[in-house]
Design an enzyme around this catalytic site. Sequence first.
Site, mmCIF file in Angstrom:
data_model
loop_
_atom_site.group_PDB
_atom_site.id
_atom_site.type_symbol
_atom_site.label_atom_id
_atom_site.label_comp_id
_atom_site.label_asym_id
_atom_site.label_seq_id
_atom_site.Cartn_x
_atom_site.Cartn_y
_atom_site.Cartn_z
ATOM 1 N N LEU A 15 0.812 -1.217 0.000
ATOM 2 C CA LEU A 15 0.000 0.000 0.000
ATOM 3 C C LEU A 15 0.846 1.267 0.000
ATOM 4 O O LEU A 15 0.417 2.314 -0.479
ATOM 5 C CB LEU A 15 -0.923 0.012 1.227
ATOM 6 C CG LEU A 15 -1.957 -1.122 1.319
ATOM 7 C CD1 LEU A 15 -2.724 -1.034 2.619
ATOM 8 C CD2 LEU A 15 -2.910 -1.060 0.124
ATOM 9 N N GLY A 16 2.027 1.197 0.549
ATOM 10 C CA GLY A 16 2.890 2.376 0.608
ATOM 11 C C GLY A 16 4.150 2.057 1.385
ATOM 12 O O GLY A 16 4.264 1.021 2.047
ATOM 13 N N GLY A 18 7.604 4.038 3.635
ATOM 14 C CA GLY A 18 8.144 5.249 4.248
ATOM 15 C C GLY A 18 9.457 4.969 4.929
ATOM 16 O O GLY A 18 10.053 3.880 4.777
ATOM 17 N N GLY A 19 9.924 5.964 5.703
ATOM 18 C CA GLY A 19 11.217 5.830 6.351
ATOM 19 C C GLY A 19 11.244 4.791 7.445
ATOM 20 O O GLY A 19 12.310 4.322 7.832
ATOM 21 N N MET A 20 10.066 4.405 7.967
ATOM 22 C CA MET A 20 10.013 3.440 9.061
ATOM 23 C C MET A 20 9.329 2.146 8.648
ATOM 24 O O MET A 20 8.750 1.454 9.470
ATOM 25 C CB MET A 20 9.286 4.047 10.248
ATOM 26 C CG MET A 20 10.150 4.984 11.077
ATOM 27 S SD MET A 20 11.576 4.153 11.809
ATOM 28 C CE MET A 20 10.772 3.037 12.923
ATOM 29 N N VAL A 23 3.971 -0.599 4.285
ATOM 30 C CA VAL A 23 2.612 -0.958 4.673
ATOM 31 C C VAL A 23 2.009 -1.834 3.575
ATOM 32 O O VAL A 23 2.066 -1.481 2.391
ATOM 33 C CB VAL A 23 1.749 0.303 4.900
ATOM 34 C CG1 VAL A 23 0.336 -0.095 5.322
ATOM 35 C CG2 VAL A 23 2.382 1.201 5.956
ATOM 36 N N LYS A 39 1.943 -2.859 8.858
ATOM 37 C CA LYS A 39 3.195 -2.109 8.722
ATOM 38 C C LYS A 39 4.330 -2.985 9.207
ATOM 39 O O LYS A 39 4.298 -3.513 10.324
ATOM 40 C CB LYS A 39 3.146 -0.808 9.519
ATOM 41 C CG LYS A 39 4.361 0.079 9.284
ATOM 42 C CD LYS A 39 4.181 1.449 9.909
ATOM 43 C CE LYS A 39 5.339 2.373 9.600
ATOM 44 N NZ LYS A 39 5.142 3.738 10.137
ATOM 45 N N ASP A 133 3.928 15.065 13.860
ATOM 46 C CA ASP A 133 4.211 14.911 12.420
ATOM 47 C C ASP A 133 2.910 14.912 11.628
ATOM 48 O O ASP A 133 2.714 14.096 10.725
ATOM 49 C CB ASP A 133 4.999 13.622 12.173
ATOM 50 C CG ASP A 133 5.652 13.609 10.782
ATOM 51 O OD1 ASP A 133 5.824 14.698 10.201
ATOM 52 O OD2 ASP A 133 5.982 12.520 10.286
#
Length: 579
Positions: A15-16, A18-20, A23, A39, A133
């Site tokens: 789904l996506g 990121g930096g952590m 997902v 995640k 954030d």
Amino acid sequence: MQLERIGPYRLVRELGAGGMGTVYLGLDERNGSKESAVKVLPASMAREPGFVARFTREIDAMRTVHGPNIVELRDAGEDAGTWYYAMEFVDGETLTERLVREKRLPWREVIDIAIQICKALKAAHNAGVIHRDLKPSNLLLGKDGVVKLTDFGVAQVFASGKLTATGGVIGTVEYMSPEQAQGKRATKQSDIYALGAVMYVMLTGRPPFTGKTALDIAQKHKYGQFDSPRRIVPEIPHWLDEIVCNCLQKKPEDRYPDAYVLQLRLQEIPKKLDLAQGTGSGSGQTTSGGRTFDFDGAAGDDVTQGDAVLNSDAPVGGTLMRDLIKGHLDRKTNMTPVERLLDNTWLLAGVLVLLVAVGLWWLQSRQKSPEQLFARGEELMQRPAGPAWEEARREAFEPLLALDRETWEPQVAPYLDQLAIYDLRKEFLSVRSLRADAPPKSDIERFLRRAWDQRRRGDLSEARTTLNALKTMAIGTPQSTSLLPVIDELLATIGPAEKEIEEHGRALLRLAVERARAYDAQELKPQARTIWQSIVELYGDDQSAASAVAEARAALSTGDEQTPSAKETSAAPDSRPEL
């Protein structure tokens, strides 16, 4: 290679990322393949304690916060060294994806989204969590119109002691509050600032501040000024424009105190626009003679002139002006006699003039005449030197000289001389004022400080010499005449100290000389020599012990020769040291 399974979840698609972590859309095979957003923290990051701490902090924050506008945490765990957690799957898109497609959103929809974000922030803040954030990519827009806040990866949990230290710059720079840009601790108002930036980008299609580098943008957050949203998109109601600008204030205390208050302000805007459109009394537009007037331009394109014209069969009759006039007349009719009296402009003006006159009279009655000031100063100067004298100078003599120096200076001058001596005594006789870390202000202070240090070290003869020399220079010098009492007072403190040293302070030296002589008389030369050497080392520079030092040096210079015995020295008292 794409991960296919973790824990009880079968991963369908990504789904996506990121930096952590990444997902995935996952199916929980324990309960009929229910959809979840999973995640995953990659194994390479899981080997770093810092990443694991941040990942577990995100899980803790999501466990703490609950609400209809917060993404729900369902599960968390570790599978073969890979950390993961599962949350509810929101069928929709992120706000970032929506803005990329549509550039900017209608202001009514912005209000609706912002109100839901306020509810999410209120739930987080009530649970003791600061998101830190907030940005479009962390806001999920469901197909059912519900907005969900996610990604608590850098959230600040109040109850955590180890993971809430200040000093680091955390957040996304385009939506970062000025205090975060300075590395300070984030607060509820920091999330309010970020929400203001999110509303700004939804309304205008761009963040409030842009730049070539992250540092450039952070500096603008701290010191720069942005264009109000209404200057870019004129049809925005001015109430909404003011709310966004208040959210983006530089100082946290100038923003809204919490998300709930901001939510209430946002909810008022549609009601104000409804009043402006003629469905009730309010500020905005009215009609007269078939023409529509926009008082402040608040309605913009959303309030058309046709909407503002009231027909005879309108459900609520009257326009803003008519309602105001009608209300004023009704209030006049229902006034009590006292209210009518107080509603008289001339009467109120007369009362104001009377109050001003009474105030001036009261001030004048409190002012003292020159004679009263001088008498007050004399009375204060009769008290012991201290705060009373300082009050006499401040409250009596200085105001008196300011009024009429030529008349009062001859009478005030003797008291001012006493005050000058008091100031010098307070300045130069106080250990605090003569501390070594304060540089001297003049040669006088330098020499007084030298004498004070000599006295403190016990070099009383040197201190007396310094003070007598300074006194000799001060005599006959008009500018230094007031210094003489201070010097005399310092000299007076040296006499008793010298006498005490003469009586008690030389006991150590006297006993040492007697022991050395005894050892010499007993032919114990090494012991005697050791004592003589100690006397030279300790008292070599002390003028008051010069006689004893001379005897010690003479004894050392004779080597193995016989020093005067105790009996011989007792027969010649003049040869004993002056102790």
